[in-house]
Design a protein around this motif. Sequence first.
Motif, mmCIF file in Angstrom:
data_model
loop_
_atom_site.group_PDB
_atom_site.id
_atom_site.type_symbol
_atom_site.label_atom_id
_atom_site.label_comp_id
_atom_site.label_asym_id
_atom_site.label_seq_id
_atom_site.Cartn_x
_atom_site.Cartn_y
_atom_site.Cartn_z
ATOM 1 N N LYS A 23 0.847 -1.189 0.000
ATOM 2 C CA LYS A 23 0.000 0.000 0.000
ATOM 3 C C LYS A 23 0.882 1.238 0.000
ATOM 4 O O LYS A 23 1.822 1.352 0.794
ATOM 5 C CB LYS A 23 -0.916 0.018 1.228
ATOM 6 N N ARG A 25 1.768 4.693 0.995
ATOM 7 C CA ARG A 25 1.468 5.483 2.182
ATOM 8 C C ARG A 25 1.936 6.938 2.010
ATOM 9 O O ARG A 25 2.728 7.246 1.131
ATOM 10 C CB ARG A 25 2.135 4.858 3.398
ATOM 11 N N ASP A 88 -2.900 3.977 -3.304
ATOM 12 C CA ASP A 88 -2.854 2.856 -4.250
ATOM 13 C C ASP A 88 -2.326 1.606 -3.555
ATOM 14 O O ASP A 88 -1.552 1.701 -2.591
ATOM 15 C CB ASP A 88 -1.889 3.139 -5.411
ATOM 16 N N VAL A 89 -2.693 0.452 -4.068
ATOM 17 C CA VAL A 89 -2.045 -0.801 -3.707
ATOM 18 C C VAL A 89 -1.324 -1.276 -4.957
ATOM 19 O O VAL A 89 -1.945 -1.432 -6.019
ATOM 20 C CB VAL A 89 -3.047 -1.861 -3.211
ATOM 21 N N ARG A 112 -0.810 -1.781 -10.625
ATOM 22 C CA ARG A 112 -2.003 -1.255 -9.961
ATOM 23 C C ARG A 112 -3.160 -1.900 -10.720
ATOM 24 O O ARG A 112 -3.453 -1.498 -11.846
ATOM 25 C CB ARG A 112 -2.038 0.263 -10.056
#
Length: 153
Positions: A23, A25, A88-89, A112
């Motif tokens: 993730k 951050r 986003d992950v 993504r």
Amino acid sequence: MSARITPPARARLAAGVHVAPVKIRFAHCDPAGIVYFARWFDMINGVIEDFFGAALGLDYHVLIRDRRVGLGYGQAHADYLKPGMMGDVVDFAVLVERIGGASLGLMVPGYRGDEPVIAARLVIVTTDLNAHRAIRLPDDLRAALAAYEERCR
């Protein structure tokens, strides 16, 4: 300048490929909320550390701390394909490109969803941390990489 890295389509990754979600951050980003370029390498290194245990069955930290096998980067290259944004992950995949004498080559694309956002190419050189010189890949690391490479076909 090296050639552009073309990551495989996410859907074409073999079932055995190690994929690690990360993730994005606040701490990874610049004031615009976009991943700062150097932070990508911090994330990728964390993925590689986890890859050693999860996919190879070898503890990265034991190799360095106890066995005194250095796992430094002789080369690191990244193509930033799309901006990574806070929240986003990104799913990073680890692909073995080459198993050499004293080094190994990895491609680490990040996706993504199905969209590639980064593609990195790394050369990890094994060294003797006491003598500060390159050494042959340890046999257990070489065997684990070969088995992983086979699972990923």
